[in-house]
Write an enzyme that holds these catalytic residues in place. Structure first.
Site, PDB file in Angstrom:
ATOM      1  N   HIS A 143     -55.609  80.496   0.314  1.00  0.00           N
ATOM      2  CA  HIS A 143     -56.696  79.634   0.779  1.00  0.00           C
ATOM      3  C   HIS A 143     -56.359  79.035   2.141  1.00  0.00           C
ATOM      4  O   HIS A 143     -57.206  78.994   3.047  1.00  0.00           O
ATOM      5  CB  HIS A 143     -56.925  78.500  -0.223  1.00  0.00           C
ATOM      6  CG  HIS A 143     -57.574  78.928  -1.503  1.00  0.00           C
ATOM      7  ND1 HIS A 143     -58.748  79.648  -1.540  1.00  0.00           N
ATOM      8  CD2 HIS A 143     -57.216  78.728  -2.801  1.00  0.00           C
ATOM      9  CE1 HIS A 143     -59.087  79.880  -2.809  1.00  0.00           C
ATOM     10  NE2 HIS A 143     -58.172  79.332  -3.597  1.00  0.00           N
ATOM     11  N   HIS A 179     -51.478  81.741  -4.362  1.00  0.00           N
ATOM     12  CA  HIS A 179     -52.928  81.528  -4.445  1.00  0.00           C
ATOM     13  C   HIS A 179     -53.356  80.440  -3.454  1.00  0.00           C
ATOM     14  O   HIS A 179     -54.292  80.629  -2.666  1.00  0.00           O
ATOM     15  CB  HIS A 179     -53.304  81.135  -5.876  1.00  0.00           C
ATOM     16  CG  HIS A 179     -54.774  80.952  -6.088  1.00  0.00           C
ATOM     17  ND1 HIS A 179     -55.560  81.903  -6.695  1.00  0.00           N
ATOM     18  CD2 HIS A 179     -55.614  79.925  -5.785  1.00  0.00           C
ATOM     19  CE1 HIS A 179     -56.814  81.477  -6.755  1.00  0.00           C
ATOM     20  NE2 HIS A 179     -56.865  80.264  -6.201  1.00  0.00           N
ATOM     21  N   GLU A 180     -52.666  79.290  -3.477  1.00  0.00           N
ATOM     22  CA  GLU A 180     -53.034  78.198  -2.583  1.00  0.00           C
ATOM     23  C   GLU A 180     -52.692  78.540  -1.137  1.00  0.00           C
ATOM     24  O   GLU A 180     -53.430  78.148  -0.217  1.00  0.00           O
ATOM     25  CB  GLU A 180     -52.329  76.908  -3.010  1.00  0.00           C
ATOM     26  CG  GLU A 180     -52.614  76.477  -4.437  1.00  0.00           C
ATOM     27  CD  GLU A 180     -54.086  76.320  -4.729  1.00  0.00           C
ATOM     28  OE1 GLU A 180     -54.870  76.031  -3.799  1.00  0.00           O
ATOM     29  OE2 GLU A 180     -54.485  76.517  -5.897  1.00  0.00           O
ATOM     30  N   ASP A 182     -63.277  79.313  -7.883  1.00  0.00           N
ATOM     31  CA  ASP A 182     -63.611  79.824  -6.550  1.00  0.00           C
ATOM     32  C   ASP A 182     -64.779  80.795  -6.623  1.00  0.00           C
ATOM     33  O   ASP A 182     -65.682  80.766  -5.782  1.00  0.00           O
ATOM     34  CB  ASP A 182     -62.391  80.519  -5.938  1.00  0.00           C
ATOM     35  CG  ASP A 182     -61.177  79.604  -5.859  1.00  0.00           C
ATOM     36  OD1 ASP A 182     -61.382  78.378  -5.697  1.00  0.00           O
ATOM     37  OD2 ASP A 182     -60.042  80.101  -5.967  1.00  0.00           O
ATOM     38  N   LYS A 226     -76.740  48.776  -5.095  1.00  0.00           N
ATOM     39  CA  LYS A 226     -78.082  48.218  -5.228  1.00  0.00           C
ATOM     40  C   LYS A 226     -78.039  46.806  -5.805  1.00  0.00           C
ATOM     41  O   LYS A 226     -78.693  45.887  -5.291  1.00  0.00           O
ATOM     42  CB  LYS A 226     -78.928  49.140  -6.121  1.00  0.00           C
ATOM     43  CG  LYS A 226     -79.069  50.549  -5.582  1.00  0.00           C
ATOM     44  CD  LYS A 226     -79.981  51.397  -6.436  1.00  0.00           C
ATOM     45  CE  LYS A 226     -79.371  51.700  -7.791  1.00  0.00           C
ATOM     46  NZ  LYS A 226     -78.151  52.518  -7.698  1.00  0.00           N
ATOM     47  N   THR A 227     -77.280  46.621  -6.877  1.00  0.00           N
ATOM     48  CA  THR A 227     -77.179  45.291  -7.486  1.00  0.00           C
ATOM     49  C   THR A 227     -76.502  44.313  -6.538  1.00  0.00           C
ATOM     50  O   THR A 227     -76.920  43.150  -6.421  1.00  0.00           O
ATOM     51  CB  THR A 227     -76.398  45.375  -8.806  1.00  0.00           C
ATOM     52  OG1 THR A 227     -77.017  46.334  -9.669  1.00  0.00           O
ATOM     53  CG2 THR A 227     -76.369  44.026  -9.504  1.00  0.00           C
ATOM     54  N   SER A 260     -78.187  56.472  -5.483  1.00  0.00           N
ATOM     55  CA  SER A 260     -77.291  57.013  -6.500  1.00  0.00           C
ATOM     56  C   SER A 260     -76.495  55.898  -7.162  1.00  0.00           C
ATOM     57  O   SER A 260     -76.370  54.800  -6.613  1.00  0.00           O
ATOM     58  CB  SER A 260     -76.345  58.039  -5.869  1.00  0.00           C
ATOM     59  OG  SER A 260     -77.076  59.072  -5.243  1.00  0.00           O
ATOM     60  N   GLY A 318     -73.677  53.404  -8.063  1.00  0.00           N
ATOM     61  CA  GLY A 318     -72.521  52.892  -7.348  1.00  0.00           C
ATOM     62  C   GLY A 318     -72.710  52.677  -5.869  1.00  0.00           C
ATOM     63  O   GLY A 318     -71.750  52.350  -5.166  1.00  0.00           O
ATOM     64  N   THR A 319     -73.932  52.842  -5.347  1.00  0.00           N
ATOM     65  CA  THR A 319     -74.147  52.675  -3.910  1.00  0.00           C
ATOM     66  C   THR A 319     -74.338  51.223  -3.494  1.00  0.00           C
ATOM     67  O   THR A 319     -74.398  50.938  -2.300  1.00  0.00           O
ATOM     68  CB  THR A 319     -75.362  53.492  -3.458  1.00  0.00           C
ATOM     69  OG1 THR A 319     -76.488  53.191  -4.305  1.00  0.00           O
ATOM     70  CG2 THR A 319     -75.077  54.977  -3.544  1.00  0.00           C
TER      71      THR A 319
END
EC number: 3.4.24.-
Length: 657
Positions: free
Chosen positions: A442, A438-439, A516, A222-223, A217, A219-220
């Site tokens: 949850h 609401h929070e 949600d 590779k470079t 992906s 930003g993992t």
């Protein structure tokens, strides 16, 4: 260090011939051409401007003669010049006027005749030979550029390679700078050993892979991993992007591939890194007749150079891509890219190592815990973690701190994941109260669902597009999810909507649960159509394939199902989502007092940590000297009347709750 890595000495053009800056030399040549053209124009148009004085009409000249204001006159074939009594110079164009001499004598004007001298033989030769000399100079300049090669950016250099060779004098990267991707690093270790000692493998008849394809992906790392290979081996490192090969003119990309390998042969052993190779290595013929001939010719040349009649010994091709599925099969066969090295997103241990690498240059406070940060950043790539550390350092510097504390890392994590705080956003008291409940809904459901992840933080401060959030941190990375956890997540996602309905009534339910509902619906759909978690539908896949499409045609066959099965799938999805809604309603109805306590605390403090929430539920007080005095909280389980007095935080509760 090889001599090939030395920088050109000052005053040399780097091409082995002549001195001076090539850019300055080209500039001087073009300046000389422009000056010659200006001289050529001036020679043919300069005689009329050579005569001084103000230009007047011939009739005005005769009037001045009649008035007696003309002092002297010089008559030539092309112009008449003279001086007035006031000393002013003038000039005019002559006409065929036989009476002019008589008028000048009559008025006593002194006059002279200027004989026209023809151009010299040298000027005639110059006039005739100047266009030829200009053409000869331009041709000489173009031929000289062609003989030199012109460089990648020269006038004739569009067919030259744009690969840049990086030296190890500055910014040397080794495997010590690469963390969190141990398996990929170990797989490329033998490439480094081959570059250091090629005879070690040749004695046993082994051949090093000619190419390694780094897949992962964005930003993992590779470079960074490719640069670390070159840094460990201490060999020249050529880097180029796949898009640098493709141009409008057919054949230019193939020419650049040939030139790149010619440069690499001179510096062998070396590494050639092609970033985003899918720009040039896409599957041939995938465009259904609309393919780019230039791109396909470039790919053909790349295939031949990697494994053709002529072997390129000592040149290792390392390429990186995010889309290995679109690459041409001939590019991935043995003998070309022999290996596909997967560079995944790091797990929790890998994230800890990556954070430690990036934290080396940052002064940290004693409370910073890399493991806690790593737990709160699941799915983050190496680039994301580097950005997180940088944001935390910027926030600490903005506050004038000398050390970066854990609070800055928490704030930076929230900013990276959800956006900056929108404290300037004006919310009414009713909207804040609804957000708090609401929070809190949850959070309460998450606390009473055994399979749910522990709560890390709850806040009602708006960030990005969200008015609030409850963040849960898994104890470890999960690579598969069990049925009980999926049902728990469904119940937690529905907790906010159920809390709004219980506290404010059916007609006051807001649109804040749209995200949600979207999450719950997608999870239920995957449970039914992908993972076989519906007894009525059974373990059969009905999900649409996720393949690349060309001109509207999918790469995979679409799923075929009857109308009856589609209705059954929709009914099962609805049943699973409503099951999560019922579980959330049961939890919140049973623990309505905890819902009120947590909502009041959120309205008071805006942000609560997981430990703060546990203290509230346990009936303990919150001691926050920076935000207010210690508050006494009634123990959980106490009865809460229908019509409540102002809550323990001074926030009046809604009537009828």
């Amino acid at each position: 260090m090889n001599d090939d890595n030395k920088q050109p000495a000052p005053g040399s053009d780097g091409n082995g011939g002549g001195g001076g800056n090539p850019w300055m030399k080209s500039l001087l040549i073009w300046v000389g051409i422009l000056l010659s053209l200006a001289l050529f124009v001036t020679m043919f148009d300069g005689r009329s401007s050579a005569a001084g004085g103000n230009a007047i009409q011939y009739s005005s000249f005769l009037d001045k003669v009649d008035e007696g204001t003309v002092k002297d006159v010089t008559i030539s074939r092309d112009v008449i010049t003279g001086t007035l009594s006031s000393g002013e110079k003038f000039r005019t164009a002559p006409v065929q006027d036989p009476t002019l001499i008589g008028k000048l004598r009559e008025k006593g004007v002194s006059f002279t005749a200027k004989a026209e001298e023809g151009p010299s033989i040298w000027m005639v030769l110059l006039y005739q030979s100047l266009p030829f000399l200009l053409f000869l100079g331009i041709a000489f300049f173009v031929l000289r550029q062609m003989q030199k090669g012109g460089g990648a950016n020269g006038a004739m250099g569009f067919g030259k390679s744009r690969a840049k060779m990086l030296t190890q004098k500055e910014g040397r990267v080794t495997f010590d700078d690469v963390a969190g991707i141990d398996e990929a690093r170990e797989e490329l270790q033998e490439v480094v050993e081959f570059l250091k000692d090629p005879t070690k493998f040749a004695r046993l008849g082994g051949k090093i892979p000619k190419g390694a394809l780094l897949v992962g992906s964005p930003g993992t790392g590779k470079t960074l991993l490719a640069r670390a290979i070159a840094g460990e081996a201490g060999v020249p490192f050529f880097t180029i992007s796949g898009s640098d090969f493709v141009e409008m003119f057919v054949g230019v990309g193939a020419s650049r591939v040939r030139d790149m390998f010619e440069q690499a042969k001179k510096s062998a052993p070396c590494i050639v890194f092609i970033d985003e190779i899918d720009a040039v290595g896409r599957h041939r013929g995938a465009g259904l007749g609309n393919g780019n001939d230039e791109r396909e010719q470039t790919l053909n040349q790349l295939l031949v150079e990697m494994d053709g009649f002529e072997a390129n010994e000592g040149i290792i091709i390392v390429a990186a891509t995010n889309r290995p599925d679109v690459l041409d099969p001939a590019l991935l066969r043995p003998g070309r890219f022999d290996r596909q090295v997967v560079v995944p997103r790091p797990d929790i241990e890998g994230r800890i190592k990556i954070l430690e690498v990036h934290m080396k240059k940052t002064p940290l406070a004693p409370d910073v815990d890399a493991r806690v940060i790593a737990r709160g950043t699941p799915g983050f790539s190496g680039a994301d973690l580097a950005n997180l550390v940088n944001e935390a350092a910027l926030m600490a510097a903005r506050k004038g701190k000398r050390l970066v504390a854990m609070s800055e890392f928490e704030e930076a994590k929230d900013k990276v994941m959800m956006g900056a705080e929108r404290r300037s956003m004006v919310m009414t008291e009713d909207e804040k109260r609804m957000t708090a409940y609401h929070e809190a809904g949850h959070a309460i459901v998450a606390l009473h669902e055994p399979a749910s992840d522990p709560i890390h933080k709850a806040t009602i401060i708006p960030r990005g597009r969200a008015l609030g959030m409850v963040m849960r941190l898994p104890e470890r990375d999960s690579y598969s999810y069990h049925r009980d956890k999926m049902y728990a997540n469904l119940a937690v996602s529905m907790g906010g909507r159920v809390a709004e309905e219980l506290i404010f009534g059916y007609d006051k339910v807001s649109s804040g649960a749209s995200g949600d509902i979207q999450y719950a619906t997608g999870l239920a759909r995957d449970m039914v159509t992908r993972w076989g978690m519906s007894d009525k539908v059974g373990p059969v896949e009905y999900a649409q394939p996720e393949g690349e499409s060309f001109l509207g045609y999918s790469a995979s066959q679409p799923v075929r199902m009857s109308n009856k099965m589609a209705e059954l799938i929709d009914a099962e999805i609805k049943s699973i989502v409503e099951g999560g809604l019922d579980r959330a309603r049961h939890v919140l109805t049973e623990h309505i007092d905890q819902l009120h306590l947590l909502a009041d605390a959120l309205l008071e403090y805006e942000t609560l940590s997981g430990d703060d929430i546990k203290k509230l539920i346990a009936g303990e007080g919150l001691d926050r000297e920076s935000q207010g005095p210690k508050v006494s909280i009634p123990k959980a389980g106490t009865s809460v009347p229908k019509t409540r007095r102002p809550g323990p935080f001074g926030n009046p509760a809604p009537a009828g709750a």
